[in-house]
Enzyme design. Structure first.
Site, mmCIF file in Angstrom:
data_model
loop_
_atom_site.group_PDB
_atom_site.id
_atom_site.type_symbol
_atom_site.label_atom_id
_atom_site.label_comp_id
_atom_site.label_asym_id
_atom_site.label_seq_id
_atom_site.Cartn_x
_atom_site.Cartn_y
_atom_site.Cartn_z
ATOM 1 N N GLY A 624 0.873 -1.018 0.013
ATOM 2 C CA GLY A 624 0.103 -0.001 -0.152
ATOM 3 C C GLY A 624 1.008 1.350 -0.162
ATOM 4 O O GLY A 624 2.067 1.158 -0.001
ATOM 5 N N ALA A 625 0.179 2.357 -0.378
ATOM 6 C CA ALA A 625 0.855 3.624 -0.403
ATOM 7 C C ALA A 625 0.338 4.555 0.692
ATOM 8 O O ALA A 625 -1.019 4.741 0.575
ATOM 9 C CB ALA A 625 0.987 4.230 -1.431
ATOM 10 N N GLY A 626 1.042 5.118 1.566
ATOM 11 C CA GLY A 626 0.541 6.143 2.660
ATOM 12 C C GLY A 626 0.899 7.562 2.189
ATOM 13 O O GLY A 626 1.645 7.704 1.434
ATOM 14 N N GLU A 627 0.607 8.643 2.847
ATOM 15 C CA GLU A 627 0.756 9.968 2.567
ATOM 16 C C GLU A 627 2.443 10.137 2.694
ATOM 17 O O GLU A 627 3.193 10.696 2.075
ATOM 18 C CB GLU A 627 0.337 10.963 3.455
ATOM 19 C CG GLU A 627 0.647 12.468 3.245
ATOM 20 C CD GLU A 627 0.013 12.844 2.180
ATOM 21 O OE1 GLU A 627 -1.122 12.258 1.377
ATOM 22 O OE2 GLU A 627 0.157 13.875 1.546
ATOM 23 N N GLY A 629 4.750 7.518 2.699
ATOM 24 C CA GLY A 629 5.810 6.501 1.946
ATOM 25 C C GLY A 629 4.986 5.185 1.859
ATOM 26 O O GLY A 629 3.816 4.830 2.284
ATOM 27 N N GLU A 630 5.765 4.158 1.324
ATOM 28 C CA GLU A 630 5.245 2.855 1.049
ATOM 29 C C GLU A 630 4.876 2.243 2.156
ATOM 30 O O GLU A 630 5.441 2.331 3.091
ATOM 31 C CB GLU A 630 5.952 2.001 0.084
ATOM 32 C CG GLU A 630 6.222 2.349 -1.362
ATOM 33 C CD GLU A 630 7.082 3.313 -1.886
ATOM 34 O OE1 GLU A 630 6.932 3.866 -2.773
ATOM 35 O OE2 GLU A 630 7.943 3.527 -0.941
ATOM 36 N N VAL A 631 3.778 1.108 2.043
ATOM 37 C CA VAL A 631 3.563 0.356 3.130
ATOM 38 C C VAL A 631 4.079 -1.257 2.696
ATOM 39 O O VAL A 631 3.784 -1.563 1.373
ATOM 40 C CB VAL A 631 2.328 0.219 3.585
ATOM 41 C CG1 VAL A 631 2.123 -0.689 4.924
ATOM 42 C CG2 VAL A 631 1.870 1.664 3.938
ATOM 43 N N LYS A 649 5.504 0.560 7.619
ATOM 44 C CA LYS A 649 5.364 1.648 7.168
ATOM 45 C C LYS A 649 6.740 2.526 6.849
ATOM 46 O O LYS A 649 7.294 2.569 7.975
ATOM 47 C CB LYS A 649 4.365 2.589 8.009
ATOM 48 C CG LYS A 649 2.780 2.068 7.836
ATOM 49 C CD LYS A 649 2.013 2.920 8.396
ATOM 50 C CE LYS A 649 0.612 2.745 8.267
ATOM 51 N NZ LYS A 649 -0.463 3.764 8.781
ATOM 52 N N ASP A 742 -11.230 9.699 12.237
ATOM 53 C CA ASP A 742 -11.140 9.541 10.703
ATOM 54 C C ASP A 742 -11.526 8.082 10.854
ATOM 55 O O ASP A 742 -11.069 6.991 10.023
ATOM 56 C CB ASP A 742 -9.611 9.699 10.163
ATOM 57 C CG ASP A 742 -9.823 9.577 8.630
ATOM 58 O OD1 ASP A 742 -8.994 9.459 7.890
ATOM 59 O OD2 ASP A 742 -10.955 9.479 8.098
HETATM 60 P P1 AMP Z 1 -1.957 3.479 5.924
HETATM 61 O O1 AMP Z 1 -1.090 4.504 5.383
HETATM 62 O O2 AMP Z 1 -1.927 2.948 7.364
HETATM 63 O O3 AMP Z 1 -3.330 3.890 5.407
HETATM 64 O O4 AMP Z 1 -1.837 2.226 5.090
HETATM 65 C C1 AMP Z 1 -1.895 2.245 3.710
HETATM 66 C C2 AMP Z 1 -2.361 0.896 3.085
HETATM 67 O O5 AMP Z 1 -1.431 -0.281 3.567
HETATM 68 C C3 AMP Z 1 -3.655 0.292 4.015
HETATM 69 O O6 AMP Z 1 -4.905 0.786 3.128
HETATM 70 C C4 AMP Z 1 -3.627 -1.243 3.824
HETATM 71 O O7 AMP Z 1 -3.951 -1.702 2.616
HETATM 72 C C5 AMP Z 1 -2.169 -1.563 4.102
HETATM 73 N N1 AMP Z 1 -1.658 -1.678 5.349
HETATM 74 C C6 AMP Z 1 -1.425 -0.752 6.360
HETATM 75 N N2 AMP Z 1 -1.203 -1.317 7.417
HETATM 76 C C7 AMP Z 1 -1.402 -2.670 7.350
HETATM 77 C C8 AMP Z 1 -1.217 -3.747 8.157
HETATM 78 N N3 AMP Z 1 -0.804 -3.568 9.449
HETATM 79 N N4 AMP Z 1 -1.344 -4.992 7.493
HETATM 80 C C9 AMP Z 1 -1.822 -5.006 6.499
HETATM 81 N N5 AMP Z 1 -1.866 -3.917 5.517
HETATM 82 C C10 AMP Z 1 -1.722 -2.850 5.968
#
Ligand code: AMP
Length: 980
Positions: A624-627, A629-631, A649, A742
């Site tokens: 996944g991608a957050g604000e 950086g990558e997850v 993260k 949120d």
């Molecule tokens: P976030 O920045 O927390 O919103 O994470 C972005 C995306 O990463 C989320 O929408 C999930 O798809 C994935 N993700 C985040 N944390 C987890 C986790 N603990 N286990 C599995 N996927 C995660």
């Protein structure tokens, strides 16, 4: 009839009694028979000295070839004849006071004697004399009384012998015996036979009464003798049986009827046992009857036939009648709701299949109301008309039902034998006599929900809503009742207004004063419908008018529901923070500490998160991608810890120190929590260039995507289970006084066990991180469609605003990740919310769940349920899956949220593909094309089976497409359909 021996004879005669000829027997008892005595007669003749005169003498004669002895006399030529012949002493029977004397004699014709006709006689005299003893040969004429002069009917001439028979009666005999004497006064005659007898009525049985042999005739001069009889065995009579015996020895006029006793019937003058399988209950001369149906067959002599097992006689049933069984249950019990708007429904049913053989079937209806799993009798709260018991009709009108409650109606069939149902005897195959129906009125809007108020110092503008429902008439008038809350209790003044619209402005009120309002919907006929609960609104005080600012300019909506009514009614001190001021609010053991309170944010991290060496963390795959950086998905393999999958993260290179602190603040928050439903922090990497936050790994990723991929495939029970987890996590957070701000399905993570955990903490995430975040006029970025109005309006973020968001998450879950408010703009959403509109129930959403959502979206945040309430309610629902059966009303046009018949530009869909795209079912484009369905007209012709046939198998998808077609056909989709 004469028999030659002549001792006893039976005579038969016929008598008409009561219109019936009956045969009577007569018997004769002979006291004296001259002929039978032969030559041994020994009768006395007088005068004793005969001399030249000849008196009576015995003459042997031959008659019809037989020899017989006769007394003859024939002194025809001489004057003054007086010859007597006296019988021996004849003993009398005590009761025989009259005897018959039958004489046979011959008298010679006087003309046959030449010249002596002057003295010749043709008659003789019969005398009798009573005596108590045999007086032997003493004879005195004076003692005899004349009985009769006997004259022959026929006299014997020279050539021909004529025998006469005459019978005379000697009556009024009273002594022990008597003599008869025959006086000859100059005839030439012979006595051939003298027979003395009396008559009896023979012993007999008549009409089941036995009578003894009885001497004929009564006492002196009485023709009838009354005789008492006795009933034969096993017969009885009310009055003793009697009969009369005539002088002629005939029985006549039986009196008093003997009848056979119960269990016996008359057969040939006797009372005989009833045959097996027959019975006779009463004293009567009827024949035994066949045992009626459903009775036990007894052996002979039955008085009654007892009921067979499981069959009864009602108290009013004749004991001789058939027995009947308990009725079986009423069938086809249904509730119809033609007047739902007025809180009414009609229960109807069909008579039981098995009435038990009775026609006196009646019904009773029991009503129980259930809130969650707790049920209690409806009592006076619900009206059943015409009655709740003794119903002869197979229907009952139910009124005064409340919304949000489940009602269980039990209809029981009764009959005259139902009282035996409760005898508690072990009954083998007895079917129950009751049918039960559980129903709920899902008329969310039936009771008006007191709505929007605009408040000023001296006026309140109220509006209310009654949810429109298909097939349900909208109320046309309303009755608004209000009063000052703190009115002197002795003199409460109510003001009542009848209004034709669902809003009103009430002026001339006192500032800063609470008023209580109640609205009742009136049906078109004027009959009262559902009533709102009493609601309290306060006019503004000077200060409050200024605080409420922009938002109060719009409207404050106050929607009241029953469920949390009680608790909230005493926690309503004012608009500010009543939510947390309740005494029931449990102080958390631990309170969340805002990392910002630390002067150096790094100190907070040190305190709440454990440092991990980057060499223990292996990144495997970007998930996944957050604000920031990558997850990644990865492995954490730290000394002293179990190796396991983690989410990592990362912070993008080139970040500022501020960004780094914001990024790490999520860890300092997350590190303070420890709960099954909160994402667990494993640790942080802060001491190296690439900062990382390591958390437990959630295999199924974000909840919204997870649900979208399983549209329609999960049962409600499972969905509610997921909600329960989220609520539990949120309760934990609220207990720690942490406000999430949120909460949304996209921020819930799902693991392999389908456990849901709340994630996405941090201070800046709403502002920066969330793509749903929208800048508002009051500044800041807010995910509008998840956020409570007060948070949008004046950034009042509380656990109560989190509850609002939780309601939206519930909706997302039930709608399988559908976007709340579909493609409405944020602006439209805010406007709709402010106008008291709420999201409609998703398809197949349990009513109870939707009710809870609506509670979460109450305008007045103090009235919203709190997370502990939500957790316990969801827990209750999960414990009784029955409670999820009732499905909330659903309107396909609204839920699919199609622009109905048109594409986004307002024109009809140009292609099947465009339509499928709009309902997010593009994956089936090819199926449609292959099946030759290429125009929207063709789509509109499709039936459910056609959709299935072209290869749409998933039930959820089938429904979605089918409902969309339905919606396309019906062009009246408007937003108003989901008004609360
Ligand atoms: P976030 O920045 O927390 O919103 O994470 C972005 C995306 O990463 C989320 O929408 C999930 O798809 C994935 N993700 C985040 N944390 C987890 C986790 N603990 N286990 C599995 N996927 C995660």
């Amino acid at each position: 009839q004469m028999d030659s021996r002549g001792i006893k004879r039976l005579l038969f005669s016929y008598v008409l009694i009561n219109g019936i000829f009956i045969t009577l027997q007569t018997k004769e008892e002979v006291l004296l028979d001259m002929r039978a005595s032969g030559s041994e007669l020994g009768w006395l003749t007088w005068p004793f000295e005969q001399g030249s005169k000849q008196g009576w003498e015995v003459v042997q004669r031959s008659l019809n070839g037989s020899q017989l002895y006769t007394y003859s006399v024939c002194n025809v030529g001489e004057h003054e004849q007086d010859n007597w012949l006296r019988t021996t002493f004849i003993q009398r029977r005590p009761s025989a006071s009259r005897v018959f004397v039958e004489l046979q004699f011959i008298v010679r014709d006087c003309n046959s004697f030449d010249g002596s006709s002057l003295t010749c006689k043709e008659t003789f005299n019969l005398f009798s004399s009573e005596s108590d003893a045999d007086i032997g040969t003493s004879f005195r004429k004076g003692q005899f009384k004349k009985v009769a002069t006997i004259a022959p009917d026929e006299i014997t001439s020279r050539n021909e012998l004529r025998i006469n028979t005459e019978t005379r009666v000697v009556e009024s005999l009273s002594r022990k015996g008597f003599y008869l004497a025959f006086q000859d006064i100059g005839a030439c005659m012979a006595l051939l036979s003298v027979r003395v007898y009396y008559k009896t009525c023979p012993a007999t049985v008549k009409s089941l009464a036995a009578f003894p042999e009885t001497v004929a005739g009564g006492g002196v001069n009485q023709a009838l003798r009354e005789v008492a009889g006795a009933c034969v065995e096993n017969a009885v009579s009310e009055e003793p049986p009697r009969i009369y015996c005539t002088v002629d020895g005939e029985w006549v006029v039986p009196v008093g009827q003997c009848q056979c006793m119960p269990g016996y019937e008359a057969v040939n003058d006797t009372c005989r046992d009833c045959q097996p399988g027959f019975f006779k209950a009463f004293v009567s001369n009827d024949a035994c009857e066949l045992c009626p149906v459903n009775t036990k067959l007894l052996s002979s002599g039955a008085l009654l036939c007892p009921c067979a097992e499981d069959f009864y006689r009602a108290p009013d049933d004749p004991t001789t009648g058939p027995c009947s069984g308990l009725p079986s249950a009423p069938r086809e019990l249904v509730a119809t709701t033609t007047q739902l708007a007025a809180g009414k429904l009609q229960l109807s049913w069909s008579p039981p299949e098995d009435t038990g053989g009775r026609s006196d079937i009646s019904y009773s209806v029991e009503c129980r109301r259930c809130e969650g799993t707790a049920c209690q009798p409806c009592g006076e709260k619900v009206r059943l008309e015409p009655a709740s018991t003794g119903l002869m009709d197979t229907r009952v009108a139910v009124s005064e039902l409340e919304p949000h409650l489940n009602y269980t109606f039990t209809v029981e069939a009764h009959s005259g034998v139902s009282l035996f149902a409760s005898q508690g005897l072990p009954r083998s195959n007895r079917p129950p006599s009751t049918s039960t129906l559980t129903t709920a009125l899902h008329y969310t809007g039936r009771s008006p929900y007191l709505g929007v108020i605009v408040r000023s110092l001296t006026s309140l503008s109220l509006s209310w809503a009654v949810a429109p429902r298909r097939l349900m008439p909208q109320p046309t008038r309303y009755k608004l009742t209000y009063r000052k809350k703190d009115d002197n209790l002795d003199v409460t003044t109510y003001t009542v207004l009848i209004l034709e619209k669902s809003s009103v402005q009430i002026s001339d009120l006192s500032p800063g004063t609470a008023y209580l309002f109640r609205v009742q919907a009136l049906s078109p006929e004027g009959s009262p419908g559902g009533s709102s609960i009493e609601d309290e609104f306060e006019t503004l005080t000077e200060e409050k008018r200024t605080i409420l600012g922009f938002w109060s300019e719009i409207i404050i909506t106050d929607v009241s529901f029953l469920l949390f009514r009680r608790r909230n009614s005493h926690s309503r001190q004012g608009p500010e923070d009543t939510y947390f001021s309740s005494s029931e609010q449990l102080k958390p053991l631990k309170t969340y500490v805002d990392p910002h309170t630390y002067e150096d944010p790094n100190m907070a991290i040190l305190k709440f998160a454990s440092e991990i060496h980057p060499s223990h963390v292996t990144k495997q795959k970007v998930i996944g991608a957050g604000e920031f950086g990558e997850v990644y998905r990865g492995i954490l393999k730290a000394p002293g810890r179990k190796e396991g999958a983690v989410a990592i993260k990362t912070l993008k290179p080139g970040y500022s120190e501020k960004q780094r602190q914001d990024f790490l603040s999520e860890a300092s928050i997350m590190g303070q929590f420890s709960h099954q439903n909160i994402i667990r922090l494993e640790g942080v990497v802060t001491k190296f260039k690439h900062a990382m936050i390591v958390t437990e790994y959630m295999e199924n990723g974000a909840l919204d995507k997870y649900l979208k991929d399983r549209d329609g495939e999960m049962p409600s029970f499972q969905l509610v289970g997921m909600m329960y987890g989220i609520a539990a996590g949120m309760k934990y957070l609220s207990d720690m006084s942490y406000v999430h701000r949120d909460l949304a399905a996209r921020n819930i993570l799902v693991n392999n066990n389908l456990e849901c955990k709340v994630s996405d903490f941090g201070l800046s995430r709403v502002l920066e991180d969330d793509p749903e975040g929208t800048y508002t006029t009051s500044g800041g970025k807010i995910p509008i469609r998840w956020t409570a109005p007060e948070a949008i309006a004046y950034r009042k973020f509380t656990s109560a605003s989190d509850v609002w968001s939780f309601g939206i998450v519930m909706w997302e879950v039930m709608a399988f990740g559908e976007r709340p408010y579909w493609d409405m703009s944020n602006c439209e959403v805010m406007k709709a919310i402010n106008e008291a509109f709420r999201l409609p129930a998703p398809m197949d959403c349990p009513s109870a769940v939707y009710q809870l959502m609506l509670q979460c979206w109450l305008q007045d945040r103090s009235k919203r349920p709190r997370f502990p309430d939500i957790v316990s309610l969801l827990d209750k629902l999960l414990r009784s899956p029955e409670s999820l059966k009732a499905i909330a009303d659903f309107d396909p046009r609204v839920s699919i949220r199609l622009p109905s018949t048109s594409g986004s530009d307002g024109s009809p869909f140009r292609s099947v593909a465009e339509w499928l795209e709009s309902i997010k079912m593009s994956q089936y484009s090819e199926n449609f094309t292959c099946a030759g369905v290429v125009t929207m007209d063709q789509v509109l012709q499709m039936k459910n089976v056609d959709i299935k046939n072209i290869g749409v198998r998933l039930p959820g998808h089938l429904k979605r497409i089918a409902y969309s077609i339905l919606g396309l056909k019906d062009q009246t989709s408007t937003l108003s359909v989901f008004a609360v």
